[in-house]
Design an enzyme around this catalytic site. Structure first.
Site, short mmCIF file in Angstrom:
data_model
loop_
_atom_site.label_atom_id
_atom_site.label_comp_id
_atom_site.label_asym_id
_atom_site.label_seq_id
_atom_site.Cartn_x
_atom_site.Cartn_y
_atom_site.Cartn_z
N THR A 188 0.85 -1.18 0.00
CA THR A 188 0.00 0.00 0.00
C THR A 188 0.88 1.23 0.00
OG1 THR A 188 -1.98 1.00 0.97
CG2 THR A 188 -0.28 0.25 2.52
N CYS A 211 -3.21 8.22 7.71
CA CYS A 211 -3.76 6.86 7.73
C CYS A 211 -2.79 5.94 8.45
CB CYS A 211 -3.97 6.34 6.31
SG CYS A 211 -5.18 7.22 5.33
N HIS A 234 -5.31 -0.61 5.35
CA HIS A 234 -4.96 0.81 5.18
C HIS A 234 -6.20 1.59 5.59
CE1 HIS A 234 -3.06 4.08 2.41
NE2 HIS A 234 -3.86 4.65 3.30
#
Length: 168
Positions: free
Chosen positions: A35, A41, A58
């Site tokens: 990711t 995040c 994520h």
């Protein structure tokens, strides 16, 4: 292994599985889950070495109880990821976690704690409630990160333009 997101699960077609924002995926020992774009995040990597099952989430925001977009929220994403990994043969009692992300990308004077800090706190609290130990972390700061989770070893490779590369 299955790939999960806001859309219905689809069977993976490659050993490299891309995890998007507000998304999670499960892989096996032949998979690499990745990711990018982790700012505030948080990336949560889970690994069951005996079963050879890995998972990567994520998540964007700390709490989503009662929301339908489970992968968007740290607490519900972790719960869903653990369930998905269990469906593939992992044991919750053998899972270990690694965390990355949770940066403070922007300063807001109206709040005491950044979204990134709250995401990391939510991940720690959810994992503690599930009795999943956190083996390593690369959290906080003011820079973005990209992650690559090795299904064979559980190693989480973290890349950042500001902080370089490291392996957790």
């Amino acid at each position: 292994m299955e790939v999960y997101s806001r859309k219905p699960p689809a069977r993976r077609t490659t050993d490299r599985i891309k995890v998007g924002i507000a998304d999670f995926a499960v892989g096996d020992s032949e998979s690499t889950l990745s990711t990018s774009g982790l700012g505030s995040c948080v990336g949560v990597a889970l690994y069951d070495s005996r079963a050879g099952i890995v998972g990567l989430a994520h998540a964007m925001l700390p709490a989503g109880e009662g929301k339908t977009d489970v992968a968007k929220y740290v607490d519900t994403a972790i719960d869903a990821l653990v369930d998905a990994m269990s469906d593939e043969g992992a044991s919750q009692g053998r899972l270990v976690a690694k965390l990355a992300g949770g940066s403070t990308m922007f300063e807001f004077k109206s709040t005491d704690e950044s979204v990134g800090d709250r995401n990391v706190d939510a991940a720690r609290a959810t994992l503690a409630a599930l009795r999943i130990p956190i083996e390593a972390e690369d959290v906080g700061g003011d820079h973005g990160r990209s992650l690559e989770l090795d299904g064979a070893t559980g190693a989480l490779h973290v890349r950042s333009a500001a902080a370089g590369r490291q392996t957790l």
